[in-house]
Design an enzyme around this catalytic site. Structure first.
Site, PDB file in Angstrom:
ATOM      1  N   ASN A  59       0.702  -1.151   0.536  1.00 12.58           N
ATOM      2  CA  ASN A  59      -0.467   0.096  -0.183  1.00 12.58           C
ATOM      3  C   ASN A  59       0.846   1.303  -0.384  1.00 12.58           C
ATOM      4  OD1 ASN A  59      -2.738   0.607   2.495  1.00 12.58           O
ATOM      5  ND2 ASN A  59      -2.296   1.547   0.030  1.00 12.58           N
TER       6      ASN A  59
ATOM      7  N   ASN B 255      -6.476  10.145   0.181  1.00 11.85           N
ATOM      8  CA  ASN B 255      -7.178   9.480  -0.621  1.00 11.85           C
ATOM      9  C   ASN B 255      -6.552   9.189  -2.536  1.00 11.85           C
ATOM     10  OD1 ASN B 255      -7.902   6.497   0.106  1.00 11.85           O
ATOM     11  ND2 ASN B 255     -10.064   7.713   0.615  1.00 11.85           N
TER      12      ASN B 255
ATOM     13  N   CYS C  71      -5.620   5.495   7.190  1.00 15.10           N
ATOM     14  CA  CYS C  71      -5.140   4.856   6.883  1.00 15.10           C
ATOM     15  C   CYS C  71      -4.174   4.357   7.600  1.00 15.10           C
ATOM     16  CB  CYS C  71      -4.285   5.883   5.714  1.00 15.10           C
ATOM     17  SG  CYS C  71      -3.453   4.369   4.553  1.00 15.10           S
ATOM     18  N   GLY C  72      -4.538   3.096   7.675  1.00 15.33           N
ATOM     19  CA  GLY C  72      -3.822   1.720   9.178  1.00 15.33           C
ATOM     20  C   GLY C  72      -2.357   1.665   8.129  1.00 15.33           C
ATOM     21  N   ASN C  73      -2.139   0.687   7.168  1.00 12.76           N
ATOM     22  CA  ASN C  73      -0.776   1.132   6.425  1.00 12.76           C
ATOM     23  C   ASN C  73      -0.167   2.781   6.441  1.00 12.76           C
ATOM     24  OD1 ASN C  73      -0.785  -1.446   6.256  1.00 12.76           O
ATOM     25  ND2 ASN C  73      -2.069  -1.125   4.020  1.00 12.76           N
TER      26      ASN C  73
ATOM     27  N   ASN D 232     -14.961   0.452   1.916  1.00 13.38           N
ATOM     28  CA  ASN D 232     -13.781  -0.692   1.352  1.00 13.38           C
ATOM     29  C   ASN D 232     -14.580  -1.460   1.743  1.00 13.38           C
ATOM     30  OD1 ASN D 232     -11.804   1.965   1.422  1.00 13.38           O
ATOM     31  ND2 ASN D 232     -12.587   1.968   3.415  1.00 13.38           N
TER      32      ASN D 232
ATOM     33  N   GLU E 195     -10.268  -1.236  -2.620  1.00 13.59           N
ATOM     34  CA  GLU E 195     -10.441   0.316  -1.327  1.00 13.59           C
ATOM     35  C   GLU E 195     -11.155   1.771  -2.382  1.00 13.59           C
ATOM     36  OE1 GLU E 195      -7.174   2.383   0.324  1.00 13.59           O
ATOM     37  OE2 GLU E 195      -6.134   0.652   0.559  1.00 13.59           O
TER      38      GLU E 195
ATOM     39  N   CYS F  60      -4.668  -3.151   2.807  1.00 15.18           N
ATOM     40  CA  CYS F  60      -5.051  -2.241   3.756  1.00 15.18           C
ATOM     41  C   CYS F  60      -5.161  -2.313   4.792  1.00 15.18           C
ATOM     42  CB  CYS F  60      -6.393  -2.070   2.856  1.00 15.18           C
ATOM     43  SG  CYS F  60      -7.762  -0.962   3.686  1.00 15.18           S
ATOM     44  N   GLY F  61      -4.487  -1.857   5.062  1.00 15.46           N
ATOM     45  CA  GLY F  61      -4.491  -1.602   6.990  1.00 15.46           C
ATOM     46  C   GLY F  61      -5.176  -1.418   7.988  1.00 15.46           C
TER      47      GLY F  61
HETATM   48  N1  LIG Z   1      -9.235   4.148   1.050  1.00 20.04           N
HETATM   49  C1  LIG Z   1      -9.708   4.273   2.624  1.00 20.04           C
HETATM   50  C2  LIG Z   1      -8.096   5.270   3.798  1.00 20.04           C
HETATM   51  C3  LIG Z   1      -7.129   4.992   3.415  1.00 20.04           C
HETATM   52  C4  LIG Z   1      -7.902   2.594   3.755  1.00 20.04           C
HETATM   53  C5  LIG Z   1      -6.327   1.982   3.476  1.00 20.04           C
HETATM   54  N2  LIG Z   1      -5.136   2.192   2.881  1.00 20.04           N
HETATM   55  C6  LIG Z   1      -5.437   1.669   4.705  1.00 20.04           C
HETATM   56  O1  LIG Z   1      -4.458   1.063   5.158  1.00 20.04           O
HETATM   57  O2  LIG Z   1      -6.393   1.867   5.863  1.00 20.04           O
HETATM   58  C7  LIG Z   1     -10.931   5.295   3.115  1.00 20.04           C
HETATM   59  O3  LIG Z   1     -11.490   5.867   2.162  1.00 20.04           O
HETATM   60  O4  LIG Z   1     -11.417   4.755   3.947  1.00 20.04           O
END
Ligand SMILES: N[C@H](CCC[C@H](N)C(=O)O)C(=O)O
Length: 271
Positions: free
Chosen positions: A26, A78, A87-89, A182, A200, A210-211
């Site tokens: 990611n 995003n 965003c966890g990652n 998501n 995502e 996706c974290g």
């Molecule tokens: N696209 C997600 C945010 C980033 C989540 C993802 N990249 C992660 O690592 O949590 C959303 O709009 O809810």
């Protein structure tokens, strides 16, 4: 404003320094915005910087900013250019970046859109405390919960050949209204090991991991009795992530997302 400050602002307007990061595939453009020079409301600029043909290319863009009480503030966008939820990652990558800048020494407390986070860098991996989860809605063939971002979790078979893009896009745009969600597809390998693929929101495509998504999968699998483990391994196309948690009478706390975070390169771009 001094000449030097004006020169700096002009320089920052013309040439932007960024750091490219990835956390289990990611990927993110991360900018040190402690001088507050980035055009935070320029959706088109953020989308261009994330564009894989006309820009740097990334699933999202992250700003590291000053905070009056904590180590830093995290702002997440995003790839579509819109500011988004947690965003966890990206959270794991910004902790690595803060250590690289010398802002922190192994442990940190920072703020993001979903509140305060603590994190620790251990044996080259970043362990990020995620928001507590108090609600999981379990339906016949899927769960829905918010782990800092909204997540639909659905079990499938033969996940490696599953139509993540087509099915994920359909679900993202159908039952979740304008907000969307998501969409995570999961196949159980062992009691405490799951394969996960994610469509995502805001990237509008499958990402390599996706974290907040794997965190949602771990909690949903425990909540629906698929696992009795309180620490699970999530196998994503971008690599392995671990999620551990503590079930309480009203949900889950001490939710930890652990995995690698890598600075791929530093660059400058004219904007
Ligand atoms: N696209 C997600 C945010 C980033 C989540 C993802 N990249 C992660 O690592 O949590 C959303 O709009 O809810």
């Amino acid at each position: 404003m001094s000449l030097a400050e004006m020169a700096f602002i002009i320089f920052a307007i013309v040439e932007l320094t960024f750091y490219k990061y990835q956390g289990t595939g990611n990927d993110f453009v991360i900018i040190d915005n402690r001088q507050n020079v980035f055009f935070k409301n320029d959706t088109k600029l953020v989308a261009r910087l994330c564009d894989r043909k006309y820009g740097i290319g990334a699933d999202g863009l992250i700003l590291l900013e000053n905070h009056n009480a904590l180590d830093f503030n995290m702002v997440y966008y995003n790839a579509d250019g819109n500011e988004s939820s947690m965003c966890g990652n990206g959270g794991r990558c910004i902790v690595h970046f803060a250590a690289f800048l010398g802002l922190i020494n192994g442990k940190t407390k920072f703020e993001a859109i979903d509140g305060l986070h603590t994190a620790e860098i251990l044996n080259g991996e970043v362990s990020l405390q995620m928001a507590n989860v108090t609600e999981i809605s379990n339906n016949q063939n899927f769960s829905f919960l918010n782990t800092g971002s909204p997540h639909h979790v659905q079990m499938v078979t033969d996940i490696d050949n599953f139509g993540v893009f087509s099915e994920g896009k359909k679900i993202r745009n159908s039952i979740y209204g304008n907000e969307g969600s998501n969409v995570n597809f999961v196949e159980q390998e062992r009691n405490d090991v799951f394969k996960v693929r994610t469509y995502e929101r805001g990237v509008e495509d499958e990402t390599l991991s996706c974290g907040t998504g794997v965190t949602a999968v771990a909690l949903a699998m425990f909540a629906t009795g698929k696992t009795t483990a309180k620490e699970v391994t999530l196998k994503t196309p971008g690599g392995l992530l671990k999620v551990s948690f503590n079930p309480t009478e009203n949900g889950y706390n001490n939710v930890m997302l652990t995995g690698p975070a890598t600075q791929v390169f530093k660059g400058t771009i004219t904007i």
